[in-house]
Design a protein around this motif. Structure first.
Motif, PDB file in Angstrom:
ATOM      1  N   THR A 299     -14.921  23.604 -24.218  1.00 42.77           N
ATOM      2  CA  THR A 299     -15.889  22.536 -24.467  1.00 42.77           C
ATOM      3  C   THR A 299     -15.618  21.221 -23.744  1.00 42.77           C
ATOM      4  O   THR A 299     -16.558  20.546 -23.322  1.00 42.77           O
ATOM      5  CB  THR A 299     -15.953  22.197 -25.979  1.00 42.77           C
ATOM      6  N   VAL A 300     -14.372  20.848 -23.630  1.00 40.86           N
ATOM      7  CA  VAL A 300     -14.097  19.540 -23.013  1.00 40.86           C
ATOM      8  C   VAL A 300     -14.431  19.599 -21.528  1.00 40.86           C
ATOM      9  O   VAL A 300     -13.976  20.484 -20.809  1.00 40.86           O
ATOM     10  CB  VAL A 300     -12.624  19.131 -23.222  1.00 40.86           C
ATOM     11  N   GLU A 301     -15.244  18.649 -21.078  1.00 36.96           N
ATOM     12  CA  GLU A 301     -15.642  18.602 -19.664  1.00 36.96           C
ATOM     13  C   GLU A 301     -14.695  17.677 -18.915  1.00 36.96           C
ATOM     14  O   GLU A 301     -14.393  16.566 -19.374  1.00 36.96           O
ATOM     15  CB  GLU A 301     -17.084  18.100 -19.538  1.00 36.96           C
ATOM     16  N   MET A 302     -14.248  18.159 -17.777  1.00 27.74           N
ATOM     17  CA  MET A 302     -13.165  17.453 -17.119  1.00 27.74           C
ATOM     18  C   MET A 302     -13.222  17.625 -15.614  1.00 27.74           C
ATOM     19  O   MET A 302     -13.760  18.613 -15.117  1.00 27.74           O
ATOM     20  CB  MET A 302     -11.861  18.069 -17.629  1.00 27.74           C
ATOM     21  N   ALA A 303     -12.685  16.647 -14.885  1.00 27.05           N
ATOM     22  CA  ALA A 303     -12.443  16.806 -13.454  1.00 27.05           C
ATOM     23  C   ALA A 303     -11.020  16.328 -13.173  1.00 27.05           C
ATOM     24  O   ALA A 303     -10.636  15.253 -13.631  1.00 27.05           O
ATOM     25  CB  ALA A 303     -13.442  16.004 -12.634  1.00 27.05           C
ATOM     26  N   SER A 304     -10.244  17.149 -12.468  1.00 28.79           N
ATOM     27  CA  SER A 304      -8.878  16.767 -12.058  1.00 28.79           C
ATOM     28  C   SER A 304      -8.864  16.517 -10.569  1.00 28.79           C
ATOM     29  O   SER A 304      -9.488  17.265  -9.817  1.00 28.79           O
ATOM     30  CB  SER A 304      -7.885  17.890 -12.345  1.00 28.79           C
ATOM     31  N   PHE A 305      -8.110  15.494 -10.148  1.00 29.82           N
ATOM     32  CA  PHE A 305      -8.109  15.091  -8.741  1.00 29.82           C
ATOM     33  C   PHE A 305      -6.710  15.186  -8.146  1.00 29.82           C
ATOM     34  O   PHE A 305      -5.724  14.836  -8.797  1.00 29.82           O
ATOM     35  CB  PHE A 305      -8.609  13.649  -8.611  1.00 29.82           C
ATOM     36  N   HIS A 306      -6.656  15.612  -6.884  1.00 30.10           N
ATOM     37  CA  HIS A 306      -5.386  15.670  -6.164  1.00 30.10           C
ATOM     38  C   HIS A 306      -5.632  15.279  -4.714  1.00 30.10           C
ATOM     39  O   HIS A 306      -6.784  15.239  -4.261  1.00 30.10           O
ATOM     40  CB  HIS A 306      -4.781  17.065  -6.286  1.00 30.10           C
ATOM     41  N   SER A 307      -4.562  15.017  -3.981  1.00 30.84           N
ATOM     42  CA  SER A 307      -4.708  14.451  -2.641  1.00 30.84           C
ATOM     43  C   SER A 307      -3.534  14.838  -1.745  1.00 30.84           C
ATOM     44  O   SER A 307      -2.458  15.185  -2.237  1.00 30.84           O
ATOM     45  CB  SER A 307      -4.764  12.924  -2.779  1.00 30.84           C
ATOM     46  N   THR A 308      -3.721  14.760  -0.432  1.00 28.01           N
ATOM     47  CA  THR A 308      -2.616  15.002   0.500  1.00 28.01           C
ATOM     48  C   THR A 308      -1.935  13.701   0.909  1.00 28.01           C
ATOM     49  O   THR A 308      -1.045  13.701   1.753  1.00 28.01           O
ATOM     50  CB  THR A 308      -3.122  15.701   1.781  1.00 28.01           C
ATOM     51  N   SER A 309      -2.355  12.563   0.297  1.00 26.46           N
ATOM     52  CA  SER A 309      -1.839  11.264   0.735  1.00 26.46           C
ATOM     53  C   SER A 309      -0.494  10.900   0.122  1.00 26.46           C
ATOM     54  O   SER A 309       0.178   9.996   0.614  1.00 26.46           O
ATOM     55  CB  SER A 309      -2.840  10.156   0.370  1.00 26.46           C
TER      56      SER A 309
ATOM     57  N   ILE B 283       0.836  -1.203   0.000  1.00 28.00           N
ATOM     58  CA  ILE B 283       0.000   0.000   0.000  1.00 28.00           C
ATOM     59  C   ILE B 283       0.869   1.251   0.000  1.00 28.00           C
ATOM     60  O   ILE B 283       1.919   1.305   0.651  1.00 28.00           O
ATOM     61  CB  ILE B 283      -0.977  -0.030   1.210  1.00 28.00           C
ATOM     62  N   GLY B 284       0.441   2.261  -0.728  1.00 27.22           N
ATOM     63  CA  GLY B 284       1.230   3.483  -0.901  1.00 27.22           C
ATOM     64  C   GLY B 284       1.198   4.366   0.327  1.00 27.22           C
ATOM     65  O   GLY B 284       0.708   5.509   0.280  1.00 27.22           O
ATOM     66  N   ASP B 285       1.724   3.858   1.425  1.00 27.20           N
ATOM     67  CA  ASP B 285       1.669   4.558   2.711  1.00 27.20           C
ATOM     68  C   ASP B 285       3.091   4.861   3.162  1.00 27.20           C
ATOM     69  O   ASP B 285       3.787   4.010   3.713  1.00 27.20           O
ATOM     70  CB  ASP B 285       0.951   3.663   3.724  1.00 27.20           C
ATOM     71  N   ALA B 286       3.508   6.100   2.927  1.00 29.37           N
ATOM     72  CA  ALA B 286       4.900   6.471   3.159  1.00 29.37           C
ATOM     73  C   ALA B 286       5.268   6.481   4.645  1.00 29.37           C
ATOM     74  O   ALA B 286       6.337   5.995   5.032  1.00 29.37           O
ATOM     75  CB  ALA B 286       5.169   7.836   2.536  1.00 29.37           C
ATOM     76  N   HIS B 287       4.404   7.033   5.475  1.00 31.82           N
ATOM     77  CA  HIS B 287       4.739   7.137   6.900  1.00 31.82           C
ATOM     78  C   HIS B 287       4.832   5.774   7.544  1.00 31.82           C
ATOM     79  O   HIS B 287       5.660   5.547   8.421  1.00 31.82           O
ATOM     80  CB  HIS B 287       3.697   7.986   7.643  1.00 31.82           C
ATOM     81  N   ALA B 288       3.983   4.852   7.111  1.00 31.00           N
ATOM     82  CA  ALA B 288       4.030   3.495   7.667  1.00 31.00           C
ATOM     83  C   ALA B 288       5.393   2.877   7.413  1.00 31.00           C
ATOM     84  O   ALA B 288       5.864   2.041   8.180  1.00 31.00           O
ATOM     85  CB  ALA B 288       2.936   2.631   7.053  1.00 31.00           C
ATOM     86  N   MET B 289       6.046   3.276   6.347  1.00 30.75           N
ATOM     87  CA  MET B 289       7.363   2.758   5.987  1.00 30.75           C
ATOM     88  C   MET B 289       8.486   3.611   6.563  1.00 30.75           C
ATOM     89  O   MET B 289       9.638   3.450   6.181  1.00 30.75           O
ATOM     90  CB  MET B 289       7.487   2.692   4.459  1.00 30.75           C
ATOM     91  N   GLY B 290       8.166   4.531   7.446  1.00 34.14           N
ATOM     92  CA  GLY B 290       9.212   5.269   8.144  1.00 34.14           C
ATOM     93  C   GLY B 290       9.490   6.673   7.621  1.00 34.14           C
ATOM     94  O   GLY B 290      10.323   7.379   8.188  1.00 34.14           O
ATOM     95  N   GLN B 291       8.794   7.102   6.561  1.00 35.68           N
ATOM     96  CA  GLN B 291       9.011   8.477   6.084  1.00 35.68           C
ATOM     97  C   GLN B 291       8.518   9.449   7.153  1.00 35.68           C
ATOM     98  O   GLN B 291       7.455   9.251   7.735  1.00 35.68           O
ATOM     99  CB  GLN B 291       8.260   8.703   4.771  1.00 35.68           C
TER     100      GLN B 291
ATOM    101  N   ILE C 129       7.846   1.462  -3.481  1.00 31.56           N
ATOM    102  CA  ILE C 129       9.275   1.748  -3.352  1.00 31.56           C
ATOM    103  C   ILE C 129       9.521   2.555  -2.084  1.00 31.56           C
ATOM    104  O   ILE C 129      10.497   3.277  -1.976  1.00 31.56           O
ATOM    105  CB  ILE C 129       9.807   2.508  -4.587  1.00 31.56           C
ATOM    106  N   LEU C 130       8.618   2.422  -1.119  1.00 26.21           N
ATOM    107  CA  LEU C 130       8.643   3.303   0.049  1.00 26.21           C
ATOM    108  C   LEU C 130       9.554   2.912   1.216  1.00 26.21           C
ATOM    109  O   LEU C 130       9.940   3.782   1.989  1.00 26.21           O
ATOM    110  CB  LEU C 130       7.206   3.480   0.568  1.00 26.21           C
TER     111      LEU C 130
END
Lengths: 491, 487
Positions: A298-308, A63-71, A465-466
């Motif tokens: 014209t192009v309808e779009m949604a962009s997503f971002h996260s703090t994770s 799982i892409g969890d950086a803190h769990a891996m010590g970051q 790769i965490l």
């Protein structure tokens, strides 16, 4: 009560059964937290109880969890959040002025000056304004309207909300959603849950997982026979593959979306995680607007971002946002209504997001430490990406594309026919069989490629790769050795 | 033509809440007030067509949010969370020792010792255990199992999702009270299910009468396939607490009629007053013994958003699932896993609610003082609300045992007519006028459903005492004028 099965009380009297429950929910799979992870949890428990194993810990590279891996968390972010949580600390001179300034501003915008109050459903207004400004700065001045920003509980919440809005119709008119193979299985899970039609398009493993518009066209044309394709999902940088799309490719995708009349969903949560030379993150929004008004209006779009992800790695806060572009105002009103049902995204996550889009500036006291910490995290990831590709490619039977970005490697593994047969005997897909053996023998938890989708007859696994560099080297070595052993055993 | 023009009808069918309309207007008014204050400061007489407001600020008592209304958050909670966020504080003596101990203990349960890690799907194991210990203690020893508990914000949505079968020939129905928490209604409809209303008896203190459940179920015949009964205890918006007898009757009913029971109990810590003691559905079920205790399928919901903590913004809550088919539980687990996990700070807040400082703990004296103050404030406010509201003609309020007052409005026909002309529900019209003329936001009864021809407003009473006095003062003055204007 949960012991009733043990007491032998028959289950056929149940009100809620497999037969009458929502059939869509029965189709939901989410490999990232699936069977192998549950087995890993069991093994951890056994280790705690003193059971002897060939290893002393389970390494959860699933799982892409950086803190769990010590970051380590970024100091500045945590300082401001602590100040927000307990405002009396604003009197404490151990906290820098720029942190206090931001905390005061955030608290001012919260009900009762508390992060414990509900916020507006769309998110705290000043945070949305800051997000819009961040996007403008990132995209070279292209305007962003705070009203088009929806804060969310991680990017996942926003992605599922958009899909809820988009999926409709019956039978041949049922909404089809295009998603890459391989893909992050939140998408396939959400599509199953909503009863949408999944339209798979294959990324090209031989060309570093690049996206080919011809393949998009093939997929959408075939899909039109049995559903109504309305959505195209792109993950850039990619998960699990890590590819960073070229600017040309993004333009081609936008052109395709316009021609095929598709709503674009651009999952960009790894936008700061770009490592490979020659690769650069281009936001879909920026490219869209640089293509001129024929597209940008014209192009309808949604962009997503996260703090994770990125350099923050603050998964536990569940912070994120989406920006919607060119959405019909009536539909937008429906979206606003829909998000009100979950009340509001977690306020600490909103506060954190505000700091991510509003980091210390060069003239501020926390700037140097902040930049040092940020650079260190991203540099470490880049080094680990390079190391991973190098080591895996030295193993016969393992082929690893460059990890251009994100946090994962998705190498192809050659499995002997005997192993494939054995897996079948045991009722497991071959790469699950492989990963389970790795887990039992080495205590390393990966996710089999079948959880993400792959071309028929190919096998992969996804590894993060965490772990810290030294530990990562050991993990890579162990997997390499395991692969050789496994291949020998089943040859 | 826009791609998104054709959107999912389920979402379209969710009713727009009047509360949101009021909130938008309130934002505008706040902006106007801010600007007029600014222009006063500049000694500029702006040529304004805006009518000057007879109030300086807007008071919002329409949300069930204690921090928003000005109640002070609990120090223990704020301090522990700060230490968890910035663990350097754990080693400094800036914070009391009890706080530091708790923070240390909470952080131990986090991977990498950080609140920034994901957690297990159900929640951090130690936190889930804490919840099950709380439940067992609360319910006089009736056992609670961690594998039946999910810590999650908005868990109702997931459970409803499993119950709603869109492929069945008849639409899924869920019995819901009238009046009912509006978000529950929206969630049910948003999934494509149908709400089957059962009326609570206002004149009997909002009593849930089982004959009414029978009637409602009967009315669903041929219309939909009812699969579940949703109860709210303590009530929202109406401030009742169900008697043990009533709970038993409901349990008998769902067992007989083979319905899934959804028990929303988030206000269980806010109960006060004589003859009002909260007893959980789980407890009553357990005490009714087999076969009911082994067969009735129940989902109970609780939250850290309410009670004394009022940490709404942290989004920490849980659901306990009782007697569910184990095979179905596997799918429920999968569904929750796609949400990743509940926010860690929300899990921590829940932990502190499940196990607050105890007598003998260093943090207990301050915690006890603060919660006592909240309790006293609530009791005082309830008394004042009933005194004032029941003395206003055209207003009538049932006993309030929780944190919301839901008084009935007897609106004059002229007011109802005017509302109709403006295309508004009469109580929404009343609320809009209350906002415009007195700067107070309350919610109209139409957002919750109410018996045909009746009108109500809902307002939150967990506010500082002087805020409640001001609300009551403005409300009285407005109400008197309103009734006069429309007589």
């Amino acid at each position: 009560m949960s012991q009733q099965a043990a007491n032998g009380v028959p289950c056929r009297g149940k009100v809620l059964t497999l037969d009458n429950m929502n059939p869509n929910v029965r189709r939901v799979e989410y490999a990232v937290r699936g069977a192998i992870v549950q087995r890993a949890g069991q093994i951890e428990k056994e280790l705690k109880e003193g059971v002897k194993k060939p290893f002393t810990e389970v390494i959860k590279a699933n799982i892409g969890d950086a803190h769990a891996m010590g970051q380590k968390p970024i100091s500045f972010l945590r300082q401001v959040l602590a100040l927000c949580s307990y405002p009396e600390l604003l009197e404490d001179n151990k906290f820098p002025e720029d942190a206090k300034h931001r905390a005061r501003r955030i608290l001012e915008a919260c009900g009762g000056h508390s992060i414990g109050a509900y916020s507006a459903s769309q998110g705290i207004e000043c945070v949305r304004q800051d997000v819009a400004r961040y996007i403008e700065k990132r995209d070279g001045g292209i305007p962003s309207n705070p009203d088009n920003i929806y804060l969310s509980t991680g990017a996942s919440d926003a992605i599922v909300t958009m899909l809820k809005l988009l999926v409709c119709g019956e039978g041949r008119d049922r909404t089809g959603v295009m998603i890459s193979i391989p893909q992050y299985p939140l998408y396939s899970a959400a599509l199953a849950d909503l009863g949408a039609v999944q339209i798979s398009y294959y990324l090209d493993e031989d060309k570093c997982w690049s996206l080919d518009v011809a393949e998009l066209k093939r997929a959408v044309d075939a899909a039109r026979q049995h559903c109504n394709p309305r959505v195209l999902c792109i993950i850039n940088p990619g998960n699990p593959t890590g590819q960073v799309q070229s600017r040309q490719c993004i333009e081609d995708v936008i052109r395709f979306a316009k021609e095929e009349h598709l709503f674009l969903m651009a999952d960009e949560v790894y936008q700061d995680n770009v490592y490979a030379e020659g690769c650069k993150f281009h936001s879909f929004k920026k490219v869209l607007f640089e293509m001129g008004p024929a597209y940008s209006s014209t192009v309808e779009m949604a962009s997503f971002h996260s703090t994770s992800k990125c350099y923050m790695g603050e998964c536990g806060f569940r912070g994120g946002y989406m920006e919607v572009i060119n959405m019909d105002p009536e539909v937008k009103a429906q979206l606003t209504k829909l998000v009100s049902v979950r009340l509001c995204p977690p306020v600490p996550g909103q506060a954190l997001l505000d700091l991510v889009v509003n980091p210390p500036q060069p003239d501020e006291p926390s700037y140097n430490t902040f930049m040092k910490e940020r650079t260190a995290v991203l540099a470490a990831l880049a080094e680990k990406a390079r190391l991973t590709e190098q080591i895996f490619n030295e193993v016969p039977g393992v082929t690893c594309n460059p990890v251009q970005g994100a946090m994962y490697t998705f190498p192809r593994i050659a499995l002997p026919q005997k192993a494939i047969d054995k897996a079948k005997e045991e009722g497991q897909v071959p790469d699950m069989f492989y990963c389970m053996r790795l887990l039992e023998e080495e205590g390393i938890c990966l996710v089999p490629g079948s959880g993400f989708g792959q071309r028929e007859g190919t096998f992969h696994f996804r590894m993060t790769i965490l772990p810290p560099t030294e530990k990562l080297k050991i993990v890579l070595q162990k997997i390499s050795d395991f692969h050789v052993r496994f291949t020998q055993e089943f040859s | 033509m826009n791609v998104l023009q054709e959107i999912i009808p389920n979402v379209k069918n969710m009713k727009q809440l009047q509360n949101l309309v009021l909130a938008r207007r309130a934002s505008q008014i706040k902006e106007e007030l801010r600007q007029s204050e600014f222009s006063n400061l500049c000694f500029k007489f702006t040529c304004s067509q805006r009518v000057r407001k007879p109030f300086k600020e807007v008071i919002n008592v329409s949300w069930g949010d204690a921090h928003k209304t000005g109640m002070k958050p609990l120090s223990f909670v704020q301090q522990v969370l700060a230490a968890c966020l910035y663990p350097q504080l754990v080693n400094s003596d800036r914070l009391p020792v009890g706080v530091r101990q708790r923070a240390q203990s909470l952080l131990k349960g986090c991977d990498g010792g950080s609140v920034g890690s994901y957690t297990a799907t159900r929640g951090i194991s130690e936190r889930v255990h804490r919840v099950s210990e709380f439940i067992t203690r609360r319910d006089g020893g009736a056992p609670s199992y961690p594998e039946n508990i999910f810590i999650s914000p908005g868990s109702q949505w997931n459970i409803l999702n499993v119950l709603v079968n869109s492929e069945a020939s008849h639409r899924t129905g869920v019995l819901t009270p009238v009046p009912c928490y509006s978000i529950a209604l929206m969630s049910i409809r948003g999934l494509g299910a149908v709400t089957v209303p059962y009326n609570l008896n206002e004149e009997q203190g909002w009593e849930l009468q089982v004959e009414e459940l029978h009637r409602a179920l009967e009315s669903a015949k041929g219309v939909c396939n009812p699969v579940a009964l949703y109860v709210i205890n303590p009530g929202n918006p109406a401030g009742y607490v169900q008697s043990r007898k009533s709970i038993q009757e409901v349990i008998q009913f769902v067992s007989e009629k083979r319905l899934f029971l959804l028990a929303d109990e988030v206000y269980q810590d806010c109960v006060h007053g004589e003859n009002s003691e909260f007893v959980s559905y789980k407890r009553v079920l357990a005490e009714m013994g087999p076969p009911l205790s082994d067969t009735v399928e129940l989902a109970s919901f609780h939250s850290a958003s309410k009670g004394f903590m009022g940490e709404c913004g942290l989004r920490g809550g849980y659901v306990e699932l009782v007697n569910l088919d184990l095979a179905v539980m596997k799918y429920i687990y999968k569904l929750f896993s796609t949400d990743a996990c509940a926010p860690v700070l929300g899990q921590f807040a829940l932990d502190m609610m499940m196990k607050p400082p105890q007598p003998g703990d260093p943090s207990y004296p301050l915690y006890s003082m603060e919660t006592q103050h909240i309790r006293t404030t609530l009791v005082h406010n309830v008394k004042r609300v009933l005194e004032v509201v029941n003395n206003l003609p055209g207003f009538c309020c049932q006993p309030v045992k929780g944190v919301f007052a839901f008084p009935r409005l007897h609106l004059p026909p002229k007011a109802i007519q005017k509302a109709k002309e403006m295309g508004m529900q009469p109580d929404a019209f009343y609320c809009m006028r209350l906002l415009e003329e007195a700067g107070v936001i309350v919610s109209p009864g139409c957002d919750y459903g109410q018996k045909e021809g009746t009108h109500h407003i809902r307002f939150y009473i967990m506010t500082p005492e002087d805020t409640m006095e001001e609300v009551l003062r403005r409300l009285s003055s407005f109400h008197t004028q309103f009734m006069k204007d429309f007589s």
